[in-house]
Motif scaffolding. Structure first.
Motif, mmCIF file in Angstrom:
data_model
loop_
_atom_site.group_PDB
_atom_site.id
_atom_site.type_symbol
_atom_site.label_atom_id
_atom_site.label_comp_id
_atom_site.label_asym_id
_atom_site.label_seq_id
_atom_site.Cartn_x
_atom_site.Cartn_y
_atom_site.Cartn_z
ATOM 1 N N ILE A 186 0.885 -1.086 -0.173
ATOM 2 C CA ILE A 186 -0.031 0.101 0.074
ATOM 3 C C ILE A 186 0.984 1.249 -0.084
ATOM 4 C CG2 ILE A 186 -1.948 1.299 1.241
ATOM 5 C CD1 ILE A 186 -3.014 -1.187 1.987
ATOM 6 N N HIS A 187 0.685 2.004 -0.947
ATOM 7 C CA HIS A 187 1.374 3.284 -1.109
ATOM 8 C C HIS A 187 0.642 4.623 -0.495
ATOM 9 C CE1 HIS A 187 2.677 6.794 -3.541
ATOM 10 N NE2 HIS A 187 3.997 6.316 -3.184
ATOM 11 N N HIS A 188 -0.433 4.695 -0.883
ATOM 12 C CA HIS A 188 -1.347 5.869 -0.449
ATOM 13 C C HIS A 188 -2.894 5.261 -0.370
ATOM 14 C CE1 HIS A 188 -1.848 6.133 -4.952
ATOM 15 N NE2 HIS A 188 -2.963 6.754 -4.681
ATOM 16 N N MET B 23 -7.243 22.077 0.122
ATOM 17 C CA MET B 23 -5.771 22.252 0.119
ATOM 18 C C MET B 23 -5.498 23.422 1.251
ATOM 19 S SD MET B 23 -4.385 21.485 -3.830
ATOM 20 C CE MET B 23 -2.600 21.875 -3.453
ATOM 21 N N GLU B 24 -6.176 24.429 0.939
ATOM 22 C CA GLU B 24 -6.197 25.848 1.964
ATOM 23 C C GLU B 24 -6.549 25.199 3.125
ATOM 24 O OE1 GLU B 24 -8.594 28.569 -0.199
ATOM 25 O OE2 GLU B 24 -7.504 29.042 -2.072
ATOM 26 N N ASN B 25 -7.556 24.670 3.351
ATOM 27 C CA ASN B 25 -7.935 24.505 4.686
ATOM 28 C C ASN B 25 -6.817 23.513 5.522
ATOM 29 O OD1 ASN B 25 -10.728 25.611 4.585
ATOM 30 N ND2 ASN B 25 -11.629 23.814 4.016
ATOM 31 N N LEU B 26 -6.300 22.460 4.620
ATOM 32 C CA LEU B 26 -5.249 21.703 5.340
ATOM 33 C C LEU B 26 -4.177 22.556 5.643
ATOM 34 C CD1 LEU B 26 -5.708 18.470 3.308
ATOM 35 C CD2 LEU B 26 -6.290 18.845 5.758
ATOM 36 N N LYS B 27 -3.640 23.362 4.675
ATOM 37 C CA LYS B 27 -2.627 24.414 4.894
ATOM 38 C C LYS B 27 -2.591 25.099 6.365
ATOM 39 C CE LYS B 27 -1.514 25.265 0.301
ATOM 40 N NZ LYS B 27 -1.137 26.113 -0.842
ATOM 41 N N LYS B 28 -3.874 25.579 6.159
ATOM 42 C CA LYS B 28 -4.223 26.421 7.568
ATOM 43 C C LYS B 28 -4.093 25.862 8.836
ATOM 44 C CE LYS B 28 -7.508 29.672 5.374
ATOM 45 N NZ LYS B 28 -8.664 29.961 5.062
ATOM 46 N N GLN B 29 -4.466 24.388 8.781
ATOM 47 C CA GLN B 29 -4.337 23.526 10.013
ATOM 48 C C GLN B 29 -2.910 23.178 10.100
ATOM 49 O OE1 GLN B 29 -7.777 20.681 10.312
ATOM 50 N NE2 GLN B 29 -8.506 21.642 8.327
ATOM 51 N N GLY B 30 -2.047 23.444 9.426
ATOM 52 C CA GLY B 30 -0.747 23.013 9.592
ATOM 53 C C GLY B 30 -0.145 21.652 8.875
ATOM 54 N N PHE B 31 -0.875 21.116 7.828
ATOM 55 C CA PHE B 31 -0.524 20.171 7.236
ATOM 56 C C PHE B 31 0.523 20.504 6.091
ATOM 57 C CE2 PHE B 31 -4.393 18.524 9.215
ATOM 58 C CZ PHE B 31 -4.302 17.274 9.159
ATOM 59 N N THR B 32 1.460 19.528 5.686
ATOM 60 C CA THR B 32 2.277 19.883 4.733
ATOM 61 C C THR B 32 2.002 19.048 3.363
ATOM 62 O OG1 THR B 32 4.321 19.907 6.158
ATOM 63 C CG2 THR B 32 4.873 19.507 4.084
ATOM 64 N N ASN C 36 2.529 14.080 8.462
ATOM 65 C CA ASN C 36 1.117 14.576 9.156
ATOM 66 C C ASN C 36 -0.083 13.672 9.284
ATOM 67 O OD1 ASN C 36 1.847 17.250 6.577
ATOM 68 N ND2 ASN C 36 2.526 17.337 9.049
ATOM 69 N N ALA C 37 0.061 12.500 8.740
ATOM 70 C CA ALA C 37 -0.768 11.539 8.896
ATOM 71 C C ALA C 37 -0.424 10.212 9.440
ATOM 72 C CB ALA C 37 -1.566 11.398 7.637
ATOM 73 N N GLY D 48 2.530 8.640 9.220
ATOM 74 C CA GLY D 48 3.304 8.054 8.175
ATOM 75 C C GLY D 48 2.411 7.322 6.985
ATOM 76 N N VAL D 49 1.153 7.719 6.867
ATOM 77 C CA VAL D 49 0.188 7.213 5.514
ATOM 78 C C VAL D 49 0.282 8.661 4.808
ATOM 79 C CG1 VAL D 49 -1.949 6.695 4.777
ATOM 80 C CG2 VAL D 49 -1.040 5.906 7.075
ATOM 81 N N LEU D 50 0.770 8.189 3.400
ATOM 82 C CA LEU D 50 0.568 9.301 2.409
ATOM 83 C C LEU D 50 -1.016 9.377 1.786
ATOM 84 C CD1 LEU D 50 2.015 11.152 0.272
ATOM 85 C CD2 LEU D 50 2.319 9.081 -1.395
ATOM 86 N N ILE D 51 -1.367 10.570 2.025
ATOM 87 C CA ILE D 51 -2.720 11.055 1.810
ATOM 88 C C ILE D 51 -2.918 11.628 0.319
ATOM 89 C CG2 ILE D 51 -4.754 12.008 2.508
ATOM 90 C CD1 ILE D 51 -4.176 9.770 4.248
ATOM 91 N N GLU D 52 -3.659 11.167 -0.381
ATOM 92 C CA GLU D 52 -3.854 11.816 -1.636
ATOM 93 C C GLU D 52 -5.406 12.580 -1.751
ATOM 94 O OE1 GLU D 52 -3.949 10.917 -6.674
ATOM 95 O OE2 GLU D 52 -4.110 9.441 -5.167
ATOM 96 N N LEU D 53 -5.628 13.595 -2.164
ATOM 97 C CA LEU D 53 -6.980 14.260 -2.469
ATOM 98 C C LEU D 53 -7.193 14.150 -3.901
ATOM 99 C CD1 LEU D 53 -6.607 17.593 -0.447
ATOM 100 C CD2 LEU D 53 -7.382 15.303 0.593
#
Length: 135
Positions: A76-78, A90-99, A121-122, A124-129
């Motif tokens: 499993i990659h993501h 993306m804007e919401n996640l950036k505001k919450q401190g996610f890279t 930020n998760a 160790g799991v790569l998250i894709e939107l």
């Protein structure tokens, strides 16, 4: 807002061999194969019920998938999540401190705009939107 899990991404060394395995396992053939030059991958998609699996094979030695397999092996990659408005998410996640791994969404496989959230930020799991590109 995240709507659902869009798909699970699985890194594989050989997509043809993996397609054979997953065809046998799921009892269905992939509904789509695609080369994504910008990501350096060949992809293959399976849909079982409401769930989708994306197989990913690196196309070069410097592909993120090739490097992932060298470091961690196949697997499993993501996890990809479906969103209605990727820019807002993306804007919401950036505001919450996610890279985020990119500043703007880019074209991905299966007619999607995509952006990745750094695994640090998760847990160790790569998250894709993913957002469907409307035609």
């Amino acid at each position: 807002m995240i709507n659902k899990i869009e798909h699970l991404g699985i890194a594989v060394k050989n997509i043809k061999e993996a397609n054979t395995i997953y065809t046998k396992l799921l009892g269905i053939s992939p509904y789509k194969t695609e080369k994504v030059e910008s990501e350096g991958v060949n992809t293959s998609f399976f849909k079982a019920g409401q769930s989708k699996i994306e197989l990913l094979e690196g196309t070069s030695g410097d592909s993120a998938i090739t490097k992932f397999i060298e470091k961690k092996g196949e697997g499993i990659h993501h996890i990809a999540f479906d969103v209605d408005d990727i820019v807002t998410e993306m804007e919401n996640l950036k505001k919450q401190g996610f890279t985020l791994l990119s500043d703007i969404p880019k074209a991905g496989a299966d007619n999607k705009l995509i952006c990745f959230v750094h695994p640090k930020n998760a847990n160790g799991v790569l998250i894709e939107l993913c957002q469907e590109i409307k035609k």
